[in-house]
Structure formats: structure tokens, C-alpha cells
Design a protein around this motif. Structure first.
Motif, PDB file in Angstrom:
ATOM      1  N   PRO A 105       3.239 -23.753  -9.589  1.00 12.52           N
ATOM      2  CA  PRO A 105       3.082 -23.104 -10.898  1.00 12.52           C
ATOM      3  C   PRO A 105       3.597 -21.672 -10.878  1.00 12.52           C
ATOM      4  CG  PRO A 105       0.993 -23.125  -9.743  1.00 12.52           C
ATOM      5  CD  PRO A 105       1.944 -23.937  -8.902  1.00 12.52           C
ATOM      6  N   ASP A 106       3.854 -21.151 -12.071  1.00  7.50           N
ATOM      7  CA  ASP A 106       4.223 -19.748 -12.205  1.00  7.50           C
ATOM      8  C   ASP A 106       2.927 -18.949 -12.093  1.00  7.50           C
ATOM      9  OD1 ASP A 106       5.359 -17.335 -12.716  1.00  7.50           O
ATOM     10  OD2 ASP A 106       5.742 -17.694 -14.853  1.00  7.50           O
ATOM     11  N   ALA A 107       2.589 -18.575 -10.876  1.00  5.29           N
ATOM     12  CA  ALA A 107       1.287 -17.967 -10.606  1.00  5.29           C
ATOM     13  C   ALA A 107       1.409 -17.042  -9.417  1.00  5.29           C
ATOM     14  CB  ALA A 107       0.252 -19.063 -10.323  1.00  5.29           C
ATOM     15  N   SER A 108       0.296 -16.423  -9.039  1.00  7.06           N
ATOM     16  CA  SER A 108       0.284 -15.544  -7.881  1.00  7.06           C
ATOM     17  C   SER A 108       0.083 -16.350  -6.606  1.00  7.06           C
ATOM     18  CB  SER A 108      -0.838 -14.510  -8.009  1.00  7.06           C
ATOM     19  OG  SER A 108      -0.882 -13.701  -6.856  1.00  7.06           O
ATOM     20  N   TYR A 109       0.817 -15.974  -5.557  1.00  3.25           N
ATOM     21  CA  TYR A 109       0.705 -16.654  -4.275  1.00  3.25           C
ATOM     22  C   TYR A 109       0.282 -15.694  -3.164  1.00  3.25           C
ATOM     23  CZ  TYR A 109       2.860 -20.608  -6.569  1.00  3.25           C
ATOM     24  OH  TYR A 109       3.099 -21.665  -7.411  1.00  3.25           O
ATOM     25  N   ASP A 110      -0.391 -14.599  -3.539  1.00  2.00           N
ATOM     26  CA  ASP A 110      -0.953 -13.734  -2.513  1.00  2.00           C
ATOM     27  C   ASP A 110      -2.021 -14.507  -1.744  1.00  2.00           C
ATOM     28  OD1 ASP A 110      -3.852 -12.776  -3.643  1.00  2.00           O
ATOM     29  OD2 ASP A 110      -2.413 -13.111  -5.263  1.00  2.00           O
ATOM     30  N   VAL A 111      -2.377 -14.034  -0.561  1.00  2.00           N
ATOM     31  CA  VAL A 111      -3.278 -14.806   0.297  1.00  2.00           C
ATOM     32  C   VAL A 111      -4.667 -14.942  -0.322  1.00  2.00           C
ATOM     33  CG1 VAL A 111      -2.052 -14.387   2.455  1.00  2.00           C
ATOM     34  CG2 VAL A 111      -3.800 -12.767   1.704  1.00  2.00           C
ATOM     35  N   GLY A 112      -5.119 -13.949  -1.069  1.00  2.00           N
ATOM     36  CA  GLY A 112      -6.424 -14.055  -1.713  1.00  2.00           C
ATOM     37  C   GLY A 112      -6.474 -15.193  -2.709  1.00  2.00           C
ATOM     38  N   ILE A 228       7.668 -15.290  -3.671  1.00  2.00           N
ATOM     39  CA  ILE A 228       6.383 -15.383  -2.972  1.00  2.00           C
ATOM     40  C   ILE A 228       6.282 -14.313  -1.900  1.00  2.00           C
ATOM     41  CG2 ILE A 228       5.000 -16.838  -1.435  1.00  2.00           C
ATOM     42  CD1 ILE A 228       6.012 -19.259  -3.043  1.00  2.00           C
ATOM     43  N   PHE A 229       7.352 -14.094  -1.159  1.00  2.00           N
ATOM     44  CA  PHE A 229       7.317 -13.074  -0.112  1.00  2.00           C
ATOM     45  C   PHE A 229       7.043 -11.701  -0.717  1.00  2.00           C
ATOM     46  CE2 PHE A 229       8.870 -10.093   3.029  1.00  2.00           C
ATOM     47  CZ  PHE A 229       8.436 -10.647   4.223  1.00  2.00           C
ATOM     48  N   GLN A 230       7.668 -11.419  -1.868  1.00  2.00           N
ATOM     49  CA  GLN A 230       7.448 -10.133  -2.518  1.00  2.00           C
ATOM     50  C   GLN A 230       5.994  -9.972  -2.936  1.00  2.00           C
ATOM     51  OE1 GLN A 230       9.782  -7.839  -2.575  1.00  2.00           O
ATOM     52  NE2 GLN A 230       8.421  -6.337  -3.553  1.00  2.00           N
ATOM     53  N   GLN A 231       5.382 -11.048  -3.417  1.00  2.00           N
ATOM     54  CA  GLN A 231       3.963 -10.995  -3.780  1.00  2.00           C
ATOM     55  C   GLN A 231       3.090 -10.767  -2.551  1.00  2.00           C
ATOM     56  OE1 GLN A 231       2.954 -14.553  -5.909  1.00  2.00           O
ATOM     57  NE2 GLN A 231       4.071 -13.958  -7.751  1.00  2.00           N
ATOM     58  N   LEU A 232       3.426 -11.409  -1.455  1.00  2.00           N
ATOM     59  CA  LEU A 232       2.650 -11.215  -0.226  1.00  2.00           C
ATOM     60  C   LEU A 232       2.688  -9.761   0.225  1.00  2.00           C
ATOM     61  CD1 LEU A 232       3.764 -14.409   1.741  1.00  2.00           C
ATOM     62  CD2 LEU A 232       1.506 -13.987   0.753  1.00  2.00           C
ATOM     63  N   VAL A 233       3.819  -9.098   0.026  1.00  2.00           N
ATOM     64  CA  VAL A 233       3.952  -7.694   0.402  1.00  2.00           C
ATOM     65  C   VAL A 233       3.215  -6.798  -0.589  1.00  2.00           C
ATOM     66  CG1 VAL A 233       5.602  -5.799   0.679  1.00  2.00           C
ATOM     67  CG2 VAL A 233       6.134  -8.063   1.617  1.00  2.00           C
ATOM     68  N   GLU A 234       3.429  -7.035  -1.879  1.00  2.00           N
ATOM     69  CA  GLU A 234       2.860  -6.163  -2.907  1.00  2.00           C
ATOM     70  C   GLU A 234       1.347  -6.310  -3.017  1.00  2.00           C
ATOM     71  OE1 GLU A 234       5.004  -7.239  -6.400  1.00  2.00           O
ATOM     72  OE2 GLU A 234       6.793  -6.057  -5.871  1.00  2.00           O
ATOM     73  N   ARG A 235       0.817  -7.505  -2.744  1.00  2.00           N
ATOM     74  CA  ARG A 235      -0.618  -7.763  -2.882  1.00  2.00           C
ATOM     75  C   ARG A 235      -1.246  -8.057  -1.518  1.00  2.00           C
ATOM     76  NH1 ARG A 235       0.538 -11.820  -8.037  1.00  2.00           N
ATOM     77  NH2 ARG A 235       1.886 -10.334  -9.119  1.00  2.00           N
ATOM     78  N   TYR A 236      -0.779  -7.332  -0.543  1.00  2.00           N
ATOM     79  CA  TYR A 236      -1.202  -7.523   0.842  1.00  2.00           C
ATOM     80  C   TYR A 236      -2.694  -7.247   1.019  1.00  2.00           C
ATOM     81  CZ  TYR A 236      -1.308  -6.678   5.923  1.00  2.00           C
ATOM     82  OH  TYR A 236      -1.603  -6.689   7.258  1.00  2.00           O
ATOM     83  N   ILE A 237      -3.366  -8.129   1.735  1.00  2.00           N
ATOM     84  CA  ILE A 237      -4.776  -7.950   2.072  1.00  2.00           C
ATOM     85  C   ILE A 237      -4.882  -7.807   3.586  1.00  2.00           C
ATOM     86  CG2 ILE A 237      -7.090  -8.957   2.024  1.00  2.00           C
ATOM     87  CD1 ILE A 237      -6.300 -10.474  -0.483  1.00  2.00           C
ATOM     88  N   PRO A 238      -5.199  -6.612   4.097  1.00  2.00           N
ATOM     89  CA  PRO A 238      -5.298  -6.449   5.554  1.00  2.00           C
ATOM     90  C   PRO A 238      -6.516  -7.178   6.107  1.00  2.00           C
ATOM     91  CG  PRO A 238      -5.997  -4.446   4.438  1.00  2.00           C
ATOM     92  CD  PRO A 238      -5.461  -5.363   3.369  1.00  2.00           C
ATOM     93  N   LEU A 239      -6.349  -7.759   7.278  1.00  2.00           N
ATOM     94  CA  LEU A 239      -7.453  -8.494   7.902  1.00  2.00           C
ATOM     95  C   LEU A 239      -8.414  -7.606   8.680  1.00  2.00           C
ATOM     96  CD1 LEU A 239      -5.904 -11.815   9.284  1.00  2.00           C
ATOM     97  CD2 LEU A 239      -7.432 -11.512   7.324  1.00  2.00           C
ATOM     98  N   GLU A 240      -7.979  -6.433   9.068  1.00  2.00           N
ATOM     99  CA  GLU A 240      -8.832  -5.607   9.926  1.00  2.00           C
ATOM    100  C   GLU A 240     -10.254  -5.442   9.365  1.00  2.00           C
ATOM    101  OE1 GLU A 240      -4.631  -4.329  11.085  1.00  2.00           O
ATOM    102  OE2 GLU A 240      -5.688  -5.052   9.307  1.00  2.00           O
TER     103      GLU A 240
END
Length: 308
Positions: A105-112, A228-240
Motif C-alpha cells: 500500500p501507499d503507506a509508511s514503512y518505517d520500522v515502528g 522505503i529506504f528514504q522512510q527508514l532514514v527519515e523516520r529512524y528509531i534508534p534501538l539503544e
């Protein structure tokens, strides 16, 4: 006996595909053989308006292992690894939304967002508790899931997971910071070969016609993967900040020659986890379950055995 007969049938189909059919048919024959040897079947589940495709095998009453692929990959990364698990575990390998045969779908694919889609998929299958295994982006998603839903996760295995700033920058990170082309994005057959060489120390053996067909498919997915890669970068969620929330025993498994995500990430993660185990595979790249599936499965099964 049934698995052996199925594998023999699949081998016959593969031979026929080699002799008579197109690269697509040859790839289908290879995939069918891998699925039969692993005891996996293709399944599909509707979840919140999305069609989720996955493989499943092993005893239904056994503990569940859910396998989560990385960026620009799909569920076909897992059958040769899963072959060593399905005799004693229920194994599920998912195509995450946006990848493989699942809805895009046309949606967000950030990890969250992907974590919550994964949670909906797990609920739809009626799974109460499970073991999670993730590679790369899939490890980032799996770790965040274990932090958000700690009571559901029996164990967590992270194969070269994303989401951590490594003390020693990876080659991928250095390339991107220097403005060089992203080797994970494929715009030509030459890019696909460079991708294989970048991900693996020893790329899996593939017939040239199949490699060419896979390159065509990767090129066709390039625009989607780029978004998708751009979304992963822009909406990055750090694991630390998330890792201390994980209650489950956690295996950190890495190839020492990983060029995408540096093995020094382990130095960051180990002190933040409550129950860490570490395996570093020598002369191995970014996807150990593809490059050396039997050895990777052996390490993983030893980790699971130590939890009992």
C-alpha cells in the motif's frame, strides 16, 4: 518418507525447468525444491485490509519461530535455514508488507509501523508467545517488537540487525555519508551483481539465467525500495533506548566481514541487553542464514537449547 518423496518430485520439476522452461520457471523449481526440503508451505492471511503472504511448516502444536527478512528481501531468504528447524518447531517466514508477494500500500514503512503490522499478523494467527528471528531491517523490527511486547517473546535472535550506531562505521554508512550510490538499490543487472558481492563473502551459486531474472525483478522494485529506504532514514528509531526493555534471551549473530552493518554494533548492544549471547561467524557477510544456512541454524539451535 513423505518429505523425501516430495523433494524427489520437486527435483524432477527443477530438472524439467532447467531443460525446457524460462528463468521464471527455473526459479520456481528451485524455490519448490527448497520448500519441500524444509517442509514449508505457502500461506496467505488477510490482516487489516492487507494480504500477507508467508511460508509455514513444522508441528502446529510446537513453539513458533517467526522469521523476519531484511530490506529489499523477502521470505525466500529463509527456507534453507528453516530446513533445520521444522522437525521440532512451527516455523513461519513472512513477507513484510511492501516486500515479496504481500500487499504494497501507499503507506509508511518505517520500522515502528512495520512492528504494529507484524503484531496484527501475529494476533490474526492466534499466536500467544513466540521466538523471533530477524536479519538486518528485520532484526531492527524484531528487536523493537520485543521491546514493545516483551511478554510475548520467548527468545530473540538478531542476525546483523539494523538500528544501532556502531562504534566503527560500516562501509555502507561511509559510502552514504560520502554521497556515493547506495549499493542496496538496484537499477541495472550490473548493480545486482555488485549487490551480491557487497552482501556476501561467497554469494550463493545461481544459474546465470536465474541471476538475470532476479536482477530484472530487483530493477522493477527499485523505485519502491528507494522510497522505503528514504522512510527508514527519515523516520529512524534508534534501538539503544529500546534494548533494555527486552526481557527475552537474545542472540546477537554477525558475520565478521559484514560490509552493510559493522560487527562492532555488538559492543553497543551486549551491555544494554538483559540476557545476551553472541556468535561471530568468521569469513561471513551480512546474511548468514543465506550464505551459510546449516552453520547458522546450528548456532541458533544451540542458543535455543540453552534456554531450557
Amino acid at each position: 518418507m513423505r518429505k523425501l518423496l516430495s523433494a524427489l518430485l520437486a527435483s524432477m520439476i527443477l530438472v524439467a525447468a532447467v531443460l525446457y522452461f524460462s528463468p521464471a520457471a527455473l526459479l520456481t523449481g528451485i524455490r519448490l525444491l527448497d520448500l519441500q526440503l524444509a517442509g514449508l508451505s505457502e500461506r496467505q492471511q488477510e490482516v487489516a485490509g492487507l494480504s500477507i503472504h508467508y511460508y509455514e511448516g513444522g508441528p502446529r502444536e510446537a513453539e513458533t519461530i517467526l522469521l523476519i527478512h531484511g530490506f529489499a528481501a523477502n521470505k525466500d531468504n529463509w527456507p534453507r535455514f528453516a530446513r533445520y528447524l521444522t522437525d521440532r518447531y512451527r516455523v513461519i517466514a513472512i513477507d513484510l508488507p511492501g516486500f515479496g508477494e504481500s500487499s504494497k500500500p501507499d503507506a509508511s514503512y518505517d520500522v515502528g509501523s512495520q512492528v504494529e503490522r507484524l503484531a496484527a499478523f501475529i494476533r490474526a494467527l492466534g499466536i500467544q508467545r513466540l521466538h523471533l528471528v530477524g536479519n538486518s531491517m528485520g532484526g531492527h523490527i524484531g528487536a523493537l517488537y520485543a521491546a514493545r511486547y516483551p511478554s510475548q517473546v520467548l527468545s530473540l535472535a538478531l542476525f546483523a540487525n539494523a538500528g544501532v550506531t556502531s562504534p566503527r562505521p560500516s562501509e555502507l554508512r561511509q559510502r552514504l555519508e560520502n554521497g556515493q550510490a547506495n549499493p542496496l538499490l538496484v537499477d541495472s543487472a550490473e548493480d545486482f551483481q555488485r549487490l551480491l558481492d557487497f552482501v556476501f563473502v561467497e554469494p550463493p551459486a545461481l544459474p546465470e539465467r536465474v541471476k538475470g531474472y532476479l536482477a530484472e525483478r530487483a530493477v522493477a522494485s527499485s523505485a519502491s525500495n528507494r522510497r522505503i529506504f528514504q522512510q527508514l532514514v527519515e523516520r529512524y528509531i534508534p534501538l539503544e533506548p529500546e534494548l533494555p526493555k527486552i526481557q527475552a534471551p537474545t542472540l546477537l549473530l554477525w558475520g565478521d566481514r559484514d560490509r552493510l552493518l559493522d560487527v562492532s554494533s555488538v559492543e553497543v548492544m551486549r551491555p544494554l541487553l538483559k540476557k545476551p549471547s553472541v556468535v561471530i561467524m568468521a569469513n561471513c557477510g551480512h546474511a548468514p542464514m543465506v550464505e551459510r544456512p546449516e552453520e547458522t541454524a546450528r548456532h541458533y539451535l544451540a542458543f535455543l537449547a540453552n534456554q531450557h
